[in-house]
Design a protein around this motif. Structure first.
Motif: not given
Length: 171
Positions: A94-97, A102-105, A107-115
């Motif tokens: 659960d912690q890994y997921i 997660g909202p601050l995970g 994936y979303y950090t990288r997505q924001k950075e790239l987009l």
């Protein structure tokens, strides 16, 4: 009283002069060549993390199967140790997921950075179109803004794509 009525009439006339348009930033982004590369990078990251999650889930399932098969052979102490181990692995999963998706995970950090650079280009192009054509308000249809009725003449998506040098086929 007459002054108030005149003020309301003038204010209503000003409101009628406002020009409102909309864009669909998702459509614009999907037409940008840079977007497909970003999408591929994010998919690759996501697939790698998902593979790790799948492996962790399989490991937990194996521990649970092993526990169920041998539960009657365990003492209360060993039974509790195994249950604690399974629970700990579930918490780690659960912690890994959360850490990855997660909202601050990551994936979303990288997505924001790239987009962000692409979104900035779209916003700059939209600003130029809105200023050139004197729009007072422009909404983004791609976000959570819902339009029940829209007239195509107020759709600025193609104008923004042209400002970016993109035609409707993505070239």
């Amino acid at each position: 009283m007459i002054v108030l009525v005149l003020f309301l009439i003038v204010d209503a006339a000003d409101a009628q002069d406002q020009k409102i348009g909309f864009i669909d930033s998702d459509v614009i982004m999907q037409q940008m060549p840079e977007y497909s590369g970003i999408e591929q990078r994010l998919d690759l990251l996501s697939e790698n993390w998902q593979q790790e999650i799948d492996e962790m889930e399989e490991e937990i399932a194996e521990l649970e199967r092993e526990f169920e098969a041998r539960e009657i052979l365990f003492t209360d102490e060993i039974r509790q140790e195994r249950l604690n181990e399974i629970e700990q692995r579930k918490q780690e999963l659960d912690q890994y997921i959360e850490e990855k998706f997660g909202p601050l995970g990551e994936y979303y950090t990288r997505q924001k950075e790239l987009l962000e650079p692409i979104q900035r280009l779209i916003f700059d192009a939209l600003t130029r179109v809105a200023e050139r054509d004197s729009y007072d308000f422009v909404f983004d249809r791609a976000e959570d803004t819902r339009f029940l009725i829209t007239r195509e003449e107020w759709n600025l998506t193609n104008d923004v794509m042209l400002e970016l040098g993109i035609n409707e086929t993505g070239n």
